[in-house]
Design a protein around this motif. Sequence first.
Motif, mmCIF file in Angstrom:
data_model
loop_
_atom_site.group_PDB
_atom_site.id
_atom_site.type_symbol
_atom_site.label_atom_id
_atom_site.label_comp_id
_atom_site.label_asym_id
_atom_site.label_seq_id
_atom_site.Cartn_x
_atom_site.Cartn_y
_atom_site.Cartn_z
ATOM 1 N N GLY A 315 0.805 -1.208 0.000
ATOM 2 C CA GLY A 315 0.000 0.000 0.000
ATOM 3 C C GLY A 315 0.843 1.265 0.000
ATOM 4 O O GLY A 315 1.929 1.299 -0.561
ATOM 5 N N MET A 316 0.337 2.281 0.651
ATOM 6 C CA MET A 316 1.015 3.578 0.667
ATOM 7 C C MET A 316 0.998 4.167 2.069
ATOM 8 O O MET A 316 -0.068 4.401 2.651
ATOM 9 C CB MET A 316 0.342 4.549 -0.299
ATOM 10 C CG MET A 316 0.861 5.987 -0.232
ATOM 11 S SD MET A 316 2.597 6.160 -0.681
ATOM 12 C CE MET A 316 2.473 6.106 -2.478
ATOM 13 N N THR A 356 12.633 0.403 1.523
ATOM 14 C CA THR A 356 12.512 0.673 0.095
ATOM 15 C C THR A 356 11.535 1.830 -0.076
ATOM 16 O O THR A 356 10.478 1.853 0.570
ATOM 17 C CB THR A 356 11.991 -0.568 -0.653
ATOM 18 O OG1 THR A 356 12.916 -1.640 -0.466
ATOM 19 C CG2 THR A 356 11.826 -0.283 -2.137
ATOM 20 N N ARG A 357 11.863 2.773 -0.943
ATOM 21 C CA ARG A 357 10.955 3.916 -1.158
ATOM 22 C C ARG A 357 9.670 3.444 -1.817
ATOM 23 O O ARG A 357 9.673 2.631 -2.744
ATOM 24 C CB ARG A 357 11.626 4.953 -2.069
ATOM 25 C CG ARG A 357 10.786 6.258 -2.236
ATOM 26 C CD ARG A 357 10.818 7.031 -0.962
ATOM 27 N NE ARG A 357 9.948 8.182 -0.901
ATOM 28 C CZ ARG A 357 10.271 9.420 -1.310
ATOM 29 N NH1 ARG A 357 11.443 9.659 -1.855
ATOM 30 N NH2 ARG A 357 9.432 10.426 -1.144
ATOM 31 N N SER A 358 8.574 3.955 -1.345
ATOM 32 C CA SER A 358 7.272 3.665 -1.953
ATOM 33 C C SER A 358 6.987 4.687 -3.046
ATOM 34 O O SER A 358 7.110 5.884 -2.821
ATOM 35 C CB SER A 358 6.164 3.716 -0.894
ATOM 36 O OG SER A 358 6.340 2.711 0.073
ATOM 37 N N HIS A 359 6.619 4.197 -4.207
ATOM 38 C CA HIS A 359 6.215 5.061 -5.309
ATOM 39 C C HIS A 359 4.753 4.835 -5.670
ATOM 40 O O HIS A 359 4.140 5.667 -6.339
ATOM 41 C CB HIS A 359 7.070 4.797 -6.544
ATOM 42 C CG HIS A 359 8.542 4.962 -6.324
ATOM 43 N ND1 HIS A 359 9.153 6.192 -6.227
ATOM 44 C CD2 HIS A 359 9.519 4.046 -6.153
ATOM 45 C CE1 HIS A 359 10.449 6.031 -6.017
ATOM 46 N NE2 HIS A 359 10.699 4.739 -5.964
ATOM 47 N N PHE A 494 -2.328 3.652 3.917
ATOM 48 C CA PHE A 494 -3.470 3.036 3.262
ATOM 49 C C PHE A 494 -3.071 1.612 2.874
ATOM 50 O O PHE A 494 -2.381 1.398 1.882
ATOM 51 C CB PHE A 494 -3.885 3.827 2.024
ATOM 52 C CG PHE A 494 -4.307 5.238 2.316
ATOM 53 C CD1 PHE A 494 -5.588 5.521 2.758
ATOM 54 C CD2 PHE A 494 -3.411 6.288 2.182
ATOM 55 C CE1 PHE A 494 -5.977 6.827 3.045
ATOM 56 C CE2 PHE A 494 -3.789 7.591 2.459
ATOM 57 C CZ PHE A 494 -5.074 7.862 2.893
ATOM 58 N N GLY A 495 -3.471 0.652 3.703
ATOM 59 C CA GLY A 495 -3.121 -0.737 3.441
ATOM 60 C C GLY A 495 -3.867 -1.284 2.240
ATOM 61 O O GLY A 495 -4.977 -0.851 1.929
ATOM 62 N N GLN A 496 -3.256 -2.236 1.566
ATOM 63 C CA GLN A 496 -3.886 -2.868 0.416
ATOM 64 C C GLN A 496 -3.809 -4.383 0.557
ATOM 65 O O GLN A 496 -2.857 -4.920 1.128
ATOM 66 C CB GLN A 496 -3.206 -2.444 -0.893
ATOM 67 C CG GLN A 496 -3.335 -0.973 -1.227
ATOM 68 C CD GLN A 496 -4.741 -0.565 -1.634
ATOM 69 O OE1 GLN A 496 -5.654 -1.387 -1.678
ATOM 70 N NE2 GLN A 496 -4.919 0.712 -1.937
#
Length: 599
Positions: A315-316, A356-359, A494-496
Amino acid sequence: MPVQLRSVCLYLSAVFSLLLFGLPLHAAPDSQHGIAMHGDLKYPPDFSHFDYVNPDAPKGGHFKESSIGTFDSLNPFIVKGTAAAGTGLLYDSLMARALDEPFSQYGLLAQQLRVAVDRSWIEFDLHPDARFSDGHSVSADDVVFTFDILREKGSPFFKSYYAGIQSVTALSPQTVRFEFGDSTNRELSLIIGEVPILPQHFWAERDFETPSLEPPLGSGPYLIKKIDPGRTIVYTRNPNYWGRDLPVNRGRHNFDQRQYDYYRDSTVALEAFKAGEYDFRSEHASKAWATGYTGAPFADGRIIKEEIAHENPRGMQGFIMNTRRSMFSQPEVRKALALAFDFEWTNSNLFYGAYTRSHSYFSNSEMAADELPTPAELEILEAVRDQVPPEVFTQVYRAPTTDGSGRNRAQLREALGLLKQAGWQLESGKLVDGNGSPFTFEILLVQKEFERVVSPFIRNLERLGISASIRIVDVSQYINRLRQFDFDMVVYGFGQSSSPGNEQRDYWHSSSADMPGSRNLIGIKNPAVDYLVEQLIAAPDREQLVLRARALDRVLQWNHYVIPHYHISAYRIAYWNRFAHPEVSPAYDLGLDTWWTKP
């Protein structure tokens, strides 16, 4: 007689015969033991247990965990109050999810089901042995009551999440039918299977909307044994649990007691764990993981430190800007603020390079839009071409990057240019709008540990002439302020899942933007996003689900709604060496309820 007319007459004759003898024009769906979102079920009707459990795990023991903050309620279904951890242990749902499949369910309270080919309706036959812990049978009327009260008096989330349910009807004491207004929502048949079923007779004389510490009645594997309000809650395994021998439960719920102890501060909680005050810890802070899990208990093997990889979309997580506030209403401003967050420096100096960067809003999954759109995806996006940034079609989004030196002057110069485009100007070192009002905002936090992440970000904002401050509040106040959208910026995630669906409405859809308690904290009101959310929910198969998720991802990315943070694709856990878990871990969950106490 002409051939066409003869064919019509033969067809009408066949239909008349079927109606005359009371036969259906289409065969009724067969009963089945489970349901999958897309594709086939992994487990056959005669399966004995899930592959990721130890079916012979010993029962017994006392398992203690920690929670941060406090609690004043045992009702997790309403807006008011702060519910205690672990209340899900009290309840069973119609179906149980398999944690090694993307989205499949098997019978729990429901012994079998029937679903329309187009998924416009679903029927559940309840297990004849299903009982609440007071001995009352679980009936179809309880299922109807549950969905009625959740949508009428529960958190606003439920009204939005189950908006597609047209009717819930008890066809008999043991059979309940759900009719859906929109048959294109394939997920709806599954998400109703996850809802905890509430006892109608228990709530008949109680106020559902008022927080209470009275132990509620459920049909699940545990009962409440002890409550110390705001400090501790202890659950005990129900020796008369009706579902203990079901295939979906074999090898699960092995602890006699599960306890949650509350701490005000995670640093104190970690020290309490190392002192043996509780048994298990899942660590989310990289600094603590790198430096805090040391000492004699780790060296001599009394505490086990372990990383378990998983396949969950991440997610984000990020700095969430409340676009209801005027200073965050312009995408140029939001993009500029993202340039002030130096992830590379933060990861190296604060996180020991762990992240790790989230994109993407669907990080760590095939649904992440990390390549240019394919022709099939462009076909989906074409419908909103005039409503989205042009970069959606021509570029792959990447969150801003730096060289990690801490001297991100180039990024700050770009940010200042974007702010000037949006009408802001530097005057005497302060960023002001056309009326001379300064750019100031507050970052609301609930975890003091996040100060070290936020402080360098604030220093970079100061170089842009922006004044940002930190406010740390307790859990109850934090929850209430988020429910009322009473904040400027927060750290939020925001979980996915591996099969996103209805929850996307609660995250991004215009209908949830002004609904207190929704998770549309950003305040998004974007017709293109609305369209793509509905397209995602209506995806007819896995291929289209992936394509539509990527399309939605791109539009969210290029509107710069958040300042992306980072993620990790493994559970970081530590536990005292009194416990064991199966050799095979489920792909989509930690599976803590499959653990057991060593003999």
